[in-house]
Write an enzyme that holds these catalytic residues in place. Sequence first.
Site, short mmCIF file in Angstrom:
data_model
loop_
_atom_site.label_atom_id
_atom_site.label_comp_id
_atom_site.label_asym_id
_atom_site.label_seq_id
_atom_site.Cartn_x
_atom_site.Cartn_y
_atom_site.Cartn_z
CE LYS A 177 -4.48 0.88 0.26
NZ LYS A 177 -5.63 0.01 -0.05
CG ASP B 124 -7.34 3.33 -0.71
OD1 ASP B 124 -7.64 2.13 -0.64
OD2 ASP B 124 -7.59 4.12 0.23
#
Length: 455
Positions: free
Chosen positions: A131, A171
């Site tokens: 991430k 995201d």
Amino acid sequence: MSTSTSAKFINSVYQTVLTRNPGETEFHQAVHEVFESLAPVIDRHPEYSESAVLQRICEPERQIIFRVPWIDDHNRVHINRGFRVQFNSALGPYKGGLRFHPSVLLGTVKFLGFEQIFKNALTGLPIGGGKGGSDFDPKGKSDREVMRFCQSFMTELHRHIGQYVDVPAGDIGVGGREIGYLFGQYKRLTNAYESGVITGKGIGWGGSRARTEATGYGAVIFAQEMLATRDQSFDGRKVLVSGSGNVALYAIQKVQQLGGTVVGASDSQGAVYDPDGIDFDLLRQIKEDERARISEYAERKGGRVQYRTSGSLWSIAKEEQIDVALPCATQNELNAEDARTLVNSGVQAVAEGANMPSTPDAVHTFQKANVLFGPGKAANAGGVATSALEMQQNASRDSWTFEYTEQRLTDIMKRLHRSVQQTADEYGHPGDYVMGANIHGFSLVADAMIAQGVI
Ligand code: GLU
């Protein structure tokens, strides 16, 4: 090991995580939530403790933090911080989104990366966990400012990623526009059209159909599968969906396709209560095309719609009987009090479209009340699964139809639901999707890590 010895061992590993990562409360929460499920697994598999899988899985393989300087439209220089946490590559190249939001700290990225390891494993596709992101806030910035920021961000990030190494995506705060600028700069710096280096691309240049819809659609399919275990469906049901980003929007659309009515949605400023059912096209236009606030929705639709700035979206359940709740906004957005409101309203199922939107107390409240509860790492896996389908299309230089891609997504979500359900049964906790997802996801990664040696 006996279960109590396993629990002690797990707790000692957790204490090390706390000491080693001070102040990173969201990361602690994510680790704790997984660890809570693992005593029976450690018990059954002595090889997991012997090879220190638990200790290794909590330590990212690599953490990259970098300066991101950029110049705004008024010639002022700004500095943001960029992150990429390459958490676990046992199952495939690191895979996971980038979040651009002022609240992003290293601990945020680590919580998201940790969740991503297990989520990606549950898809059954060959992707590891990672991430990234930045504390940059795209809200209120011009397109050119966003472009300059993305170019600067990628100028550092490009040396750490690649189609076989690490594949970012979107995201919160990173959508089609940002992915375009990021990919463009990567291509320029590497002088190669490496489509599979990033997912969420535009359909005309290597993107996958149904990727935009995938997280929201997938969460609703997961909820539908949970409801089916009790011979129920979305047909005629009242639903609350928090958020109004890409996940929430397409969750709303899918609920409506299945015959449900979504009576509330929200953004970071407030919530709308629409007893007649949210008009998906109007909300999509306002949020996606115009990047405007949800208050606009109430103004334009009028009629019985109410816009509220105080109190959470979930308090709508005090006035309207709610059957299904889909938290699709952000972490810890649904607390124990909200959970009690939903339980009192008669909620049957909750599926998390966002990452860790329910606080631990909220999760326990739902579970105690026998509400079907689908944790994010299972329920929102449709997004990253479709990213892996985008990588497949890129690798084969192909482009699939919407129908075919959606069918693949649906099959993946149904299979995922079944495997989580079976694991929960196998470990003596039927219907506990938290246990099922944590144990199944962990076992897949742990087995691969052991096979690959102590690395
Ligand atoms: N950010 C999404 C998630 O939380 C998608 C990640 C991806 O497609 O790589 O799973």
